[in-house]
Scaffold this active site. Sequence first.
Site, short mmCIF file in Angstrom:
data_model
loop_
_atom_site.label_atom_id
_atom_site.label_comp_id
_atom_site.label_asym_id
_atom_site.label_seq_id
_atom_site.Cartn_x
_atom_site.Cartn_y
_atom_site.Cartn_z
CB SER A 334 -0.92 -0.01 1.21
OG SER A 334 -0.16 0.04 2.39
CE1 TYR A 335 1.51 7.62 -2.08
CE2 TYR A 335 1.28 8.34 0.18
CZ TYR A 335 1.67 8.59 -1.11
OH TYR A 335 2.23 9.79 -1.43
N PRO A 336 3.27 4.02 0.66
CG PRO A 336 5.34 4.08 -0.43
CD PRO A 336 3.86 4.16 -0.67
NE ARG A 337 5.51 10.29 -0.27
CZ ARG A 337 6.01 10.03 -1.46
NH1 ARG A 337 7.21 9.53 -1.57
NH2 ARG A 337 5.33 10.29 -2.55
#
Length: 851
Positions: A334-337
């Site tokens: 999933s989105y890593p930030r």
Amino acid sequence: MRKVLMVAEKPSLASSISAILSNGQASSRKGRNGACHVHEWNGSFRGEPVRFRMTSVCGHVMSLDFIGKYNSWERVDPAELFSATTEKKEATPKLRMPEFLASEAVGCDYLVLWLDCDKEGENICFEVLAAVQSSMSRPPPDRQTIFRARFSAITDRDIRAAMSSLVEPDENAARSVDARQELDLRVGCAFTRFQTRLFQGKYGDLDSTLISYGPCQTPTLGFCVERHDQIQSFQPEQYWKLALTCDVDGGQQIDFEWARVRCFDKEVASMFLNQIKDIKSTVVDSVVSKEKAKARPQALNTVELMRVASSGLNMSPHYAMQIAERLYTQGYISYPRTETTQYPENFDLLGAVRQQRDSAVWGEQVRALLEAGLRQPRRGVDAGDHPPITPMRLASRHTLDDDSWRIYDYVVRHFIATVHRDCSYLSTTVTVRLGGQQFTATGARLLDAGFTELMDWLAVGRAEPLPQLAPADLLNVSALALTDHYTSPPGYLTEAELITLMEKHGIGTDASIPVHINNIGLRNYVTVEAGRRLVPTTLGNTLVHGYQKIDPDLVLPTMRSAVEQQLNLIALGKADFHSVLTHTLNIFKQKFHFFVKNISYMDQLFEDSFSPLASSGKPLSRCGRCRRYMRLVESRPQRLHCQQCGHTLALPADGLVRVYNESKCPLDEFELVVWSGGKKGRSFVLCPYCYNHPPFPDMGKGSGCNSCSHPSCRHGVSQTGVSACSCCERGVLTLDPSSAPRWKLVCNRCDVVVSAFDQASLVAVMPDVCEQCGAYLVRVEYRPEKSRLPNKAAQLTGCAFCTAGLTQLVQLKHAQRSGGRPRGGQRGRGRGGGPDQPRRDKMAELAAFFM
DNA sequence: GCAAGGTC
């Protein structure tokens, strides 16, 4: 039907939000800027049927910079930057975001802003607004057409709730970001330019192309130097311990710890030893067993991923994030930030775990966990940005490259661990007494490995457990001695520790922390040593110690949060934008002037550690003014320094510079040098003076002689130009006379290099042009024994691109020539002009320059 | 050539 334009902060969010709101019915197309997508569907908006069009930006649309005339480091006093005019420029020109947004807004009646719900997102709302407003349909009077959606998670429920309770964009929050941008720009650039120019003009071995200052990077460096200073000033102290070893009647040995731990006075320690040294046996005083648990981790966010990548996988945070972003775009994670460590309420934990059950690596453990049932994850923090980092689909080791696999492997193990059982073990402490002294030994026995099955580096109880003992059991003293030790200094700061410190002090954000850490390495302020420990360089130490001498605020980590606090007042509407900005800017302006005035305190430290320019480097080429040799300063940035005249001339940043057969520039008498470097083996001749101070308006700064339009110099483009470059717009392919005998044609604008006429003894560009293609003819000479010309001829004059016998000696693999005449746009560019633009015109143009 | 902040 009316149209509603909706804009998210990044393509991925546009896609997930439109999937939710359209129930998966949206049609999608690629945006014309190549980066964004546009999703459309029919629905209803505020009680009327509408066509929805959802797209996104890619982060900020605009960024702040000074207007052009302040770009000159020579002509502008850095102090001016506190009041210099600024302008908003496109943040990423190649994305052409304003144009894209405007085109999608045509014919739209309503705008709904789905930017991230933080201050930056609020600021981007107004950037989007500015880009679309004039393209949208004229709003009917008294009707609201601009809306802001506020959401805290990308879930069905949250997104729909946001849609049904739209608000207005928050101008105060957006303005606080404007203030931050202006402050960072003015302060950062003023300090950076001042100290770069000053120290680079004085010292030859600083080894950094830029001596930057920044409100985040400088405190980041400060943490590393602080640890360095602790290590330097550390005084080791000697101390003593009583070490006791017992055995259970000739059986297992047990090492005991002294309850006093240690003693710094040898005589006292010896006294303790003397009191008990003759005791040969003792009995167990007490045995206390306690069940202990090691808690499973919280859901994974960005900083934790970076910490683990650094300390466990030996990857820099910057690199780890690059890998994570790639895994994300490939759909593996999933989105890593994200700052969030709490799964959304309706997150399909079970589904995500099931995806992993067929893995060849951890499938067995996953199946066992599914059998036993998942645990409720620990409560974390919902920062309202993105869900925690989780795997999105199964990958196997051979579908990913090594480093991608290592990051993926960690993300999966961490994710499974969050829904696994805690690890539990029995901790047993055995206490014995020898005279008045108490000793203890502690052992652990694993009860349930729980999540440590997957995170096996955290496993407990693998050491040999204590033997079964009960109070009053007899133990024989097998060894008792005084051991001496020294206190030891802390190690250099690890990246993982630095990340924790930055997070704690609010230095940077999850997205910018790896950038700041990377920057202080790029600037040669720190190096990364074994164990990813950050060791400051002499330059890094000198800078920080200098700030501490002049104005410690400049490097204090509290400075950033103090500024953020001020900015927050703007966001909250408690303070006026202009008054906060001018007030804070004034403080930094005063600090800047104080810094400039007292720079000698820092300079003294530089003097102690670095050598003056005059004594750095080795003599290379002659100065055109005094005719003495200038020295080549080889440490970054490489440059030429004339000790006699005191001037310093920049050279190309990377690559080799050497002298070139004592030729001089006819304009200024500086001795010419040859630069070579780059992947393709580019090289060109340059005049050190013209490179810094171009003699003609059409010659850019940082150009070699092959961009100079001098009419008669044999290195200028009018003597070396062969044809228009086939790869770039205005470049000219020129013969590099320094490349013999592996002759090369080099573009004077782009990095095209064409090898030609290898081993020829002479290649010269002739005044005549090829009748077929308009390129200038070349004369090629070979020594008879080396000739590669037809019939081993000694020389041949013709067109490099058309004449049989020459064309096969030109390696056009890098630059496929488009054939025919050079392209247009060649005016004023020397010899690319073709037959219908004779050299006389060129001369006339040059004459005009000299007037 | 400078900052920090978004993201591709």
